[in-house]
Design an enzyme around this catalytic site. Structure first.
Site, mmCIF file in Angstrom:
data_model
loop_
_atom_site.group_PDB
_atom_site.id
_atom_site.type_symbol
_atom_site.label_atom_id
_atom_site.label_comp_id
_atom_site.label_asym_id
_atom_site.label_seq_id
_atom_site.Cartn_x
_atom_site.Cartn_y
_atom_site.Cartn_z
ATOM 1 N N ASP A 70 49.976 -26.213 75.969
ATOM 2 C CA ASP A 70 49.455 -27.522 76.424
ATOM 3 C C ASP A 70 48.750 -28.261 75.289
ATOM 4 O O ASP A 70 48.456 -27.692 74.239
ATOM 5 C CB ASP A 70 48.478 -27.279 77.588
ATOM 6 C CG ASP A 70 48.087 -28.569 78.308
ATOM 7 O OD1 ASP A 70 48.821 -29.577 78.206
ATOM 8 O OD2 ASP A 70 47.035 -28.570 78.982
ATOM 9 N N ASP A 79 51.413 -34.447 83.367
ATOM 10 C CA ASP A 79 50.449 -34.757 84.431
ATOM 11 C C ASP A 79 50.927 -35.894 85.322
ATOM 12 O O ASP A 79 50.442 -37.025 85.222
ATOM 13 C CB ASP A 79 49.098 -35.132 83.816
ATOM 14 C CG ASP A 79 48.468 -33.951 83.094
ATOM 15 O OD1 ASP A 79 48.961 -32.821 83.258
ATOM 16 O OD2 ASP A 79 47.485 -34.171 82.364
ATOM 17 N N GLU A 103 50.335 -32.679 71.808
ATOM 18 C CA GLU A 103 50.888 -33.946 71.247
ATOM 19 C C GLU A 103 50.390 -34.187 69.825
ATOM 20 O O GLU A 103 51.133 -34.817 69.057
ATOM 21 C CB GLU A 103 50.497 -35.108 72.159
ATOM 22 C CG GLU A 103 51.127 -35.051 73.544
ATOM 23 C CD GLU A 103 50.584 -33.936 74.434
ATOM 24 O OE1 GLU A 103 49.395 -33.618 74.281
ATOM 25 O OE2 GLU A 103 51.348 -33.385 75.229
#
Ligand code: MIG
Length: 651
Positions: A307, A420, A310
């Site tokens: 997670d 999300d 980015e």
């Protein structure tokens, strides 16, 4: 046929694995404008554009602007241009022409697909350096398969990863996890995975376990495994800065973290407060980080999700200081129309602040490269770190791995989840629409957070979403802290959920077989109708999918509906499931139909001449041939090719 054209001097991405020489021919279709750093071509009225992976809006991408700039943005609304992924492959097709384009460049690139002008497709670059691949073929499927052939085989998970998984941000203690397992068992709902979100760690430090809330972790992993449940922990990209924490100390000592211009390690912040980011683009740092997964594998863990890669940044230390300094200027001032909003922006835009991505550097293939130039490769290389390590640490056994951020190339090392989303009906539709697009780009093991991550779910939304989710390879119910709890056993409709999840297990032999055929044969698992049916009506359908060789899906994704309109491009057999062993069959003719589907029903359309195998749910993962039954529409059950390996060994 695939040709490779080069613009400028592109930074390699390792996304294409096949050697293809650069051709000196002129790039077909496109006009090139060096000054504007833009490639443009004219779209015909009939041209459809499919692809670009995990993006907003419908299946045909025409009419909007999509920017590859991996972003941690939890509001996947239509006005957005960027989500977590950069999957720069698309196909343009109509009856008159068809070709694929892959834009291989690690920085920011925008695809204006009939947005500024409906008749123009333009690709604009921040840096005019890219390899452009042109794919010509016999129809869109052939184009996709050829493209997939040059980017390497898609990641294959262990077969148990086709089971059902329950997740929540976060199950705080081992007892809470036990309770989830107990409740699922009591409800008679099969469950193969429970996901651990950030709170299992000791102060959000990767590869640590909070000993107070998860005492004797290896024993606990063992205990859950004995119940048939794999624990799947999250791994975050940022490494906490804390003296005495080995990952931090080793990384500092060996110089494995990303650096600022002046050579100091970048200090950013995520969950644990201050962190350093490993330089996943650096071969040595990547191998080092990948090896850390062993710490958890040695405790019995065989699956992970990556997670915040980015990477998501709450703030950098430098920018935070700048903000504090500027805030002083506003102190005691009469904040008016201009200054108030400046003030608000100053603080409100501190996370994922674009300038922060220009503050640090990678040591990539012997070059020092500023992060924004290779931004879209970061999550890819975090997952590659894990994937490359697994090949060595677990040479015989597949490991479950999926990531939030991605770039084409990462599909060889792991799957993705779609980030999300929200508990909105529109996001159920988005989930449906993203499936074929990510498949085109090589991502086969994927799925969205079923029920929705943010916002409060409702029983009917969760029923409809689960009814679709039973068909997606990653089948996981996950939700955010502070939202309504959405474990299936909490709802009045628990028995319907039980029937749905058991149907999923009955379908695993089919889903797994089709997955393997797609992975090994460079095919898609989910296809828009128009990838196989050439009639114009099929090209208008944005809410139905072909899944594998045998079936079509037409999920219900609207509130208070007890059915929906379905378009059949040819005669099909409707199977209306209440449970794996309780269904009605009805042959329907080609054309439009209103089909009833109550909240406790799942529609499957079996194609002519095709077979849908079904197992007993108990045997879904460990298929025994003798237990199979077959739903056929004018087909011989023996004609179906079932894929039966052990589901664990690497191939
Ligand atoms: O932005 O670890 O997408 O699945 O539950 C919050 C907490 C950080 C984002 C992930 C989500 C996960 C959450 N994480």
């Amino acid at each position: 046929m695939i040709r490779k054209f080069r613009i400028g001097n592109p930074i390699p991405t390792d996304s294409v694995v096949k050697e293809i020489p650069v051709t000196q021919d002129n790039l077909p279709y496109f006009e090139k404008n060096d000054e504007a750093k833009v490639l443009t071509f004219s779209l015909n009225k009939e041209d459809k554009v499919y692809g670009l992976g995990e993006t907003v809006r419908g299946m045909n991408k025409r009419g909007w602007l999509y920017t590859s700039n991996n972003s941690d943005d939890p509001n996947h609304t239509e006005n957005k241009h960027s989500l977590y992924a950069s999957q720069n492959f698309f196909v343009v097709f109509s009856n008159a022409r068809q070709f694929g384009v892959y834009v291989d460049t690690p920085g920011k690139v925008s695809f204006d697909i009939g947005y500024t002008s409906y008749d123009k497709l333009s690709i604009s670059f921040e840096d005019f350096d890219a390899d452009i691949y042109n794919v010509e073929g016999e129809g869109v499927m052939d184009i996709v398969s050829q493209f997939r052939g040059i980017i390497g085989r898609s990641y294959i998970p262990p077969k148990w990863a086709f089971g059902f998984g329950q997740s929540r941000w976060s199950y705080m203690t081992a007892d809470e996890v036990r309770e989830v397992a107990d409740k699922y068992q009591e409800a008679g709902i099969p469950l193969d995975m429970i996901y651990l979100d950030i709170d299992y760690m000791e102060r959000y430090k990767d590869f640590t376990i909070d000993e107070n809330s998860f005492p004797e972790f290896p024993k606990f992993v063992e205990e859950m495994k004995a119940r048939g449940i794999h624990l799947v922990p999250i791994i975050d990209a940022g490494v906490k800065n804390e003296d005495g924490y080995d990952v931090y100390e080793e990384g500092v000592e060996k110089d494995y973290f990303v650096k600022k211009e002046n050579g100091e390690n970048l200090v950013a912040a995520v969950w644990p407060g201050k962190v350093h980011f490993p330089d996943f683009l650096n071969d040595e740092a990547r191998a080092w980080f990948g090896n850390k997964y062993k710490v958890l594998m040695d405790q019995g863990i065989d699956g992970f999700w990556n997670d915040m890669n980015e990477p998501a940044i709450f703030y950098t230390e430098d920018h935070l200081n700048e903000v504090f300094e500027k805030l002083d200027d506003y102190k005691g001032k009469n904040l008016d129309i201009k200054s108030f909003f400046e003030f608000k922006d100053l603080v409100g835009s501190i996370d994922n602040y674009p300038e922060d991505y220009k503050r640090f550097y990678h040591d990539y293939k012997g070059m020092k490269i500023r992060h924004d130039k290779v931004h879209n490769l970061f999550g890819y290389n975090m997952t590659r770190a894990a994937g490359e390590a697994f090949e060595k640490l677990s040479p015989d056994k597949r490991i479950l791995m999926f990531s939030r951020s991605s770039y084409i190339g990462m599909h060889r090392y792991g799957g993705i989840w779609h980030g999300d989303n929200q508990s909105w009906w529109s996001h159920l539709l988005l989930n449906i629409q993203q499936m074929p697009a990510v498949n085109m780009c090589g991502f086969l093991y994927t799925g969205a957070d079923i029920g929705g991550f943010g916002s409060d779910t409702t029983e009917d939304l969760l029923l409809r979403w689960t009814a679709f989710g039973i068909f997606t390879p990653l089948f996981r119910n996950h939700s955010a802290m502070g939202t309504r709890r959405q474990e299936l056993y909490r709802f009045d409709a628990v028995d319907v959920f039980k029937n749905f999840v058991r149907l999923r297990y009955a379908l695993i032999p089919y889903l797994y077989s089709e997955f393997m055929k797609a992975a090994l044969g460079d095919k898609m698992l989910f296809k828009p109708l128009c990838f196989e049916y050439k009639d114009e009506r099929s090209a208008q359908v944005e809410d139905q999918l072909l899944l594998g060789e045998s079936i079509m899906l037409a999920p219900v994704y609207t509130q208070n509906a007890s059915g929906r309109y379905v378009y059949l491009p040819e005669d099909m057999k409707l199977v209306r499931f209440h449970a794996f062993d309780d269904y009605d069959e009805e042959v329907m003719s080609a054309g439009d139909h209103y089909v009833k589907a109550e909240l406790n029903e799942i529609l499957v359309f079996v194609r002519k001449g095709r077979v849908l195998p079904l197992a007993k749910p108990e045997n879904g993962i460990n298929t025994k041939d003798s237990d199979m039954s077959f739903i056929c529409y004018e087909a011989d059950p023996d004609s179906y090719e079932l894929y039966t390996d052990d589901g664990i060994s690497r191939i």
